[in-house]
Enzyme design. Structure first.
Site, PDB file in Angstrom:
ATOM      1  N   TYR A  79     151.254 -56.288 -70.143  1.00 48.46           N
ATOM      2  CA  TYR A  79     152.408 -56.779 -69.394  1.00 48.46           C
ATOM      3  C   TYR A  79     152.282 -58.273 -69.116  1.00 48.46           C
ATOM      4  O   TYR A  79     151.232 -58.871 -69.325  1.00 48.46           O
ATOM      5  CB  TYR A  79     152.548 -56.009 -68.072  1.00 48.46           C
ATOM      6  CG  TYR A  79     151.559 -56.398 -66.994  1.00 48.46           C
ATOM      7  CD1 TYR A  79     150.221 -56.009 -67.080  1.00 48.46           C
ATOM      8  CD2 TYR A  79     151.952 -57.178 -65.914  1.00 48.46           C
ATOM      9  CE1 TYR A  79     149.316 -56.376 -66.104  1.00 48.46           C
ATOM     10  CE2 TYR A  79     151.037 -57.552 -64.922  1.00 48.46           C
ATOM     11  CZ  TYR A  79     149.718 -57.144 -65.028  1.00 48.46           C
ATOM     12  OH  TYR A  79     148.816 -57.522 -64.061  1.00 48.46           O
ATOM     13  N   ARG A  93     150.000 -65.566 -74.415  1.00 46.68           N
ATOM     14  CA  ARG A  93     148.995 -64.670 -73.839  1.00 46.68           C
ATOM     15  C   ARG A  93     149.358 -63.219 -74.126  1.00 46.68           C
ATOM     16  O   ARG A  93     148.497 -62.384 -74.438  1.00 46.68           O
ATOM     17  CB  ARG A  93     148.872 -64.893 -72.329  1.00 46.68           C
ATOM     18  CG  ARG A  93     147.837 -63.954 -71.701  1.00 46.68           C
ATOM     19  CD  ARG A  93     147.554 -64.274 -70.255  1.00 46.68           C
ATOM     20  NE  ARG A  93     148.700 -64.010 -69.406  1.00 46.68           N
ATOM     21  CZ  ARG A  93     148.748 -64.274 -68.110  1.00 46.68           C
ATOM     22  NH1 ARG A  93     147.705 -64.837 -67.513  1.00 46.68           N
ATOM     23  NH2 ARG A  93     149.839 -64.008 -67.399  1.00 46.68           N
ATOM     24  N   ARG A 136     150.842 -36.086 -75.443  1.00 50.14           N
ATOM     25  CA  ARG A 136     149.576 -36.710 -75.062  1.00 50.14           C
ATOM     26  C   ARG A 136     148.459 -36.446 -76.075  1.00 50.14           C
ATOM     27  O   ARG A 136     148.121 -35.301 -76.363  1.00 50.14           O
ATOM     28  CB  ARG A 136     149.142 -36.202 -73.686  1.00 50.14           C
ATOM     29  CG  ARG A 136     147.908 -36.898 -73.135  1.00 50.14           C
ATOM     30  CD  ARG A 136     147.606 -36.401 -71.742  1.00 50.14           C
ATOM     31  NE  ARG A 136     146.507 -37.135 -71.133  1.00 50.14           N
ATOM     32  CZ  ARG A 136     145.217 -36.849 -71.313  1.00 50.14           C
ATOM     33  NH1 ARG A 136     144.873 -35.852 -72.104  1.00 50.14           N
ATOM     34  NH2 ARG A 136     144.285 -37.549 -70.687  1.00 50.14           N
ATOM     35  N   HIS A 173     144.654 -38.718 -77.264  1.00 45.49           N
ATOM     36  CA  HIS A 173     143.889 -39.965 -77.136  1.00 45.49           C
ATOM     37  C   HIS A 173     144.167 -40.896 -78.318  1.00 45.49           C
ATOM     38  O   HIS A 173     144.497 -42.059 -78.133  1.00 45.49           O
ATOM     39  CB  HIS A 173     142.387 -39.662 -77.055  1.00 45.49           C
ATOM     40  CG  HIS A 173     141.926 -39.252 -75.695  1.00 45.49           C
ATOM     41  ND1 HIS A 173     142.361 -38.103 -75.081  1.00 45.49           N
ATOM     42  CD2 HIS A 173     141.076 -39.836 -74.813  1.00 45.49           C
ATOM     43  CE1 HIS A 173     141.790 -38.011 -73.889  1.00 45.49           C
ATOM     44  NE2 HIS A 173     141.011 -39.041 -73.697  1.00 45.49           N
ATOM     45  N   LYS A 193     145.575 -58.369 -70.233  1.00 50.05           N
ATOM     46  CA  LYS A 193     146.497 -58.077 -69.121  1.00 50.05           C
ATOM     47  C   LYS A 193     147.103 -56.693 -69.349  1.00 50.05           C
ATOM     48  O   LYS A 193     148.248 -56.554 -69.759  1.00 50.05           O
ATOM     49  CB  LYS A 193     147.566 -59.173 -69.034  1.00 50.05           C
ATOM     50  CG  LYS A 193     148.208 -59.296 -67.655  1.00 50.05           C
ATOM     51  CD  LYS A 193     148.968 -60.605 -67.505  1.00 50.05           C
ATOM     52  CE  LYS A 193     149.788 -60.628 -66.233  1.00 50.05           C
ATOM     53  NZ  LYS A 193     148.998 -60.814 -65.009  1.00 50.05           N
ATOM     54  N   GLU A 240     137.572 -63.060 -59.598  1.00 50.30           N
ATOM     55  CA  GLU A 240     138.919 -63.585 -59.327  1.00 50.30           C
ATOM     56  C   GLU A 240     139.541 -62.711 -58.247  1.00 50.30           C
ATOM     57  O   GLU A 240     138.909 -61.772 -57.755  1.00 50.30           O
ATOM     58  CB  GLU A 240     139.763 -63.577 -60.606  1.00 50.30           C
ATOM     59  CG  GLU A 240     139.905 -62.198 -61.249  1.00 50.30           C
ATOM     60  CD  GLU A 240     140.555 -62.259 -62.634  1.00 50.30           C
ATOM     61  OE1 GLU A 240     141.287 -63.217 -62.922  1.00 50.30           O
ATOM     62  OE2 GLU A 240     140.314 -61.316 -63.421  1.00 50.30           O
ATOM     63  N   LEU A 247     141.005 -62.794 -66.147  1.00 46.85           N
ATOM     64  CA  LEU A 247     142.262 -63.002 -66.843  1.00 46.85           C
ATOM     65  C   LEU A 247     142.465 -64.496 -67.098  1.00 46.85           C
ATOM     66  O   LEU A 247     142.325 -65.302 -66.181  1.00 46.85           O
ATOM     67  CB  LEU A 247     143.418 -62.482 -65.977  1.00 46.85           C
ATOM     68  CG  LEU A 247     144.783 -62.592 -66.651  1.00 46.85           C
ATOM     69  CD1 LEU A 247     144.954 -61.526 -67.711  1.00 46.85           C
ATOM     70  CD2 LEU A 247     145.890 -62.540 -65.627  1.00 46.85           C
TER      71      LEU A 247
END
Lengths: 277, 277
Positions: free
Chosen positions: A32, A51, A98, A100, A144, A177, A201
């Site tokens: 995101y 990014r 679902r 993996h 991220k 951070e 990040l």
């Protein structure tokens, strides 16, 4: 018969919005970005998109044209019509029952929101209080991703103690951070922050803070800080997209400086604004 | 106007299914369980519900009556009508506009699927190959949370190299567990597995494997194994809810034993079946 249940209601797979089968919800299998605009202009869009492309590549989501993402961001921003907007978007690997491992031809899902961003001038004027919290995150915080459970648990714990942000401390005793921000100290006119690594990040705002620091004559020292070093720094601040620079005046029990935003931080805030016009 | 965008379509918040605003997708802010049935009977339902209650408490999701969850699981299982079923369910903290901290009165979301579970007798008869992978997960893998990005990346990387499971190895060089399974070695008639810790999921199948081992006369040694120790063990196997015990006959480049499931593992598989009737 294969079936699904949402709250107490039994239904079929076919009747449900595919978002119920989003790998984003099953695994946090997505990445995101959060952007903001200042007075009608999106800030650092290209940097965020770059990014984002890196995050997609890191978790191997393919089939996304970043140019299309740019168009969508701009179109939604214009349609919303906020001068100061907060734009959030994520891409997940897609929806499927679902499993993996993923199907190679899965179509990624894109989701975006735009809302009005109301600045908080009091935070900037008076500064905020932060507290330390153990860094329990995974080992690739340079991505991220949507795996943010340790971040929200840290931030919530901080909020419940009256702190605005949790500053994460790793097993070796060093600050990485903030749970949702980059963290900076100023010691003897040097800007100090942890070097970028797999645990941190690559903050876009940090890039601009670094430029800003150079413009205001601060030295830049990339180094890992302990909580003790932070508590005795001349000044502290956070950097985060939605608020750019936020002075920190309390660190756990310690008052930073005289308990008000320091002169270097104020100069950085003023200088940063030049990038936003 | 506050707005959302799904793929290339602009919409309002109000028009969207609340699942789009699920904290499960934004943060992985939820916990889950996977159960199976054998021949019409759900296996270890109480044990799974107890662990689920622990997961909810660990991430502080409140307002869930586990008795209601039990009823829903049983109702959905009966409605689906599979003798051998795989039941997945998760509870997330709820849906709200994205914010790290959560509203105290948020209503949790429940989601469940039931599908037919087709056993793979060949895996049990011939054994599988597994490979090592760095354990990049967060520090609370004892919580069965939706933050599973490192797990799926590990499992996918293994699958692409032709392995059925990734065995995770921590920074100290010790095996924690499989990306989606518990991991066991047998050395001189002793069952060896890592002791439970914050880095390891308290596997329900493990509980039954331990009982099974006692019944078949194996000693039980909780110890952390290195990949080298695993590669030279007499026998290896995985334990996972959907498949109970699966023999491992290849570990990275090493052939385990004579490359076929060993006698202790076969005895464990036979003994385990007594719990499933």
């Amino acid at each position: 018969m294969k079936l699904a249940m949402v709250d107490d209601k039994i239904t079929s797979f076919e009747e449900l919005d595919p978002v119920h089968f989003d790998r984003g919800i099953y695994f946090g299998d997505g990445v995101y970005e959060v952007l903001r605009s200042y007075r009608g202009k999106i800030f650092a869009l290209e940097e965020h998109l770059q990014r984002f492309a890196g995050s997609l590549a890191a978790i191997r989501i393919t089939g996304i044209d970043v140019g299309v993402i740019r168009q969508r961001v701009e179109r939604a921003f214009l349609a919303a019509g906020f001068a100061n907007a907060k734009i959030y978007f994520h891409v997940t690997r897609g929806s499927e029952p679902r499993s993996h491992t993923w199907k190679p031809d899965l179509k990624p899902n894109f989701f975006l929101t735009v809302s009005e961003l109301v600045d908080n001038p009091e935070e900037k004027a008076k500064g905020i209080a932060v507290c330390t919290h153990p860094d329990e995150r995974w080992k690739r915080c340079d991505i991220k991703s949507l795996n943010l459970l340790p971040n929200i648990l840290a931030k919530q714990a901080a909020a419940e103690k009256g702190f605005s942000e949790a500053i994460l401390v790793d097993d070796a005793g060093f600050i990485t951070e903030g749970a949702g921000s980059a963290f900076f100290a100023i010691v003897k006119r040097a800007l100090q922050t942890a070097p970028l690594s797999a645990n941190i990040l690559p903050s876009i705002t940090r890039q601009f803070v670094t430029k800003t620091a150079k413009n205001t004559g601060l030295a830049i020292e990339e180094r890992c800080l302990t909580p003790q070093q932070a508590a005795t720094a001349d000044e502290l601040f956070l950097a985060v997209t939605t608020k750019d620079i936020v002075p920190v005046v309390r660190f756990d029990d310690a008052t930073i400086g005289d308990g008000r935003p320091g002169p270097c931080t104020k100069a950085l805030i003023a200088e940063f604004q030049k990038f936003t016009v």
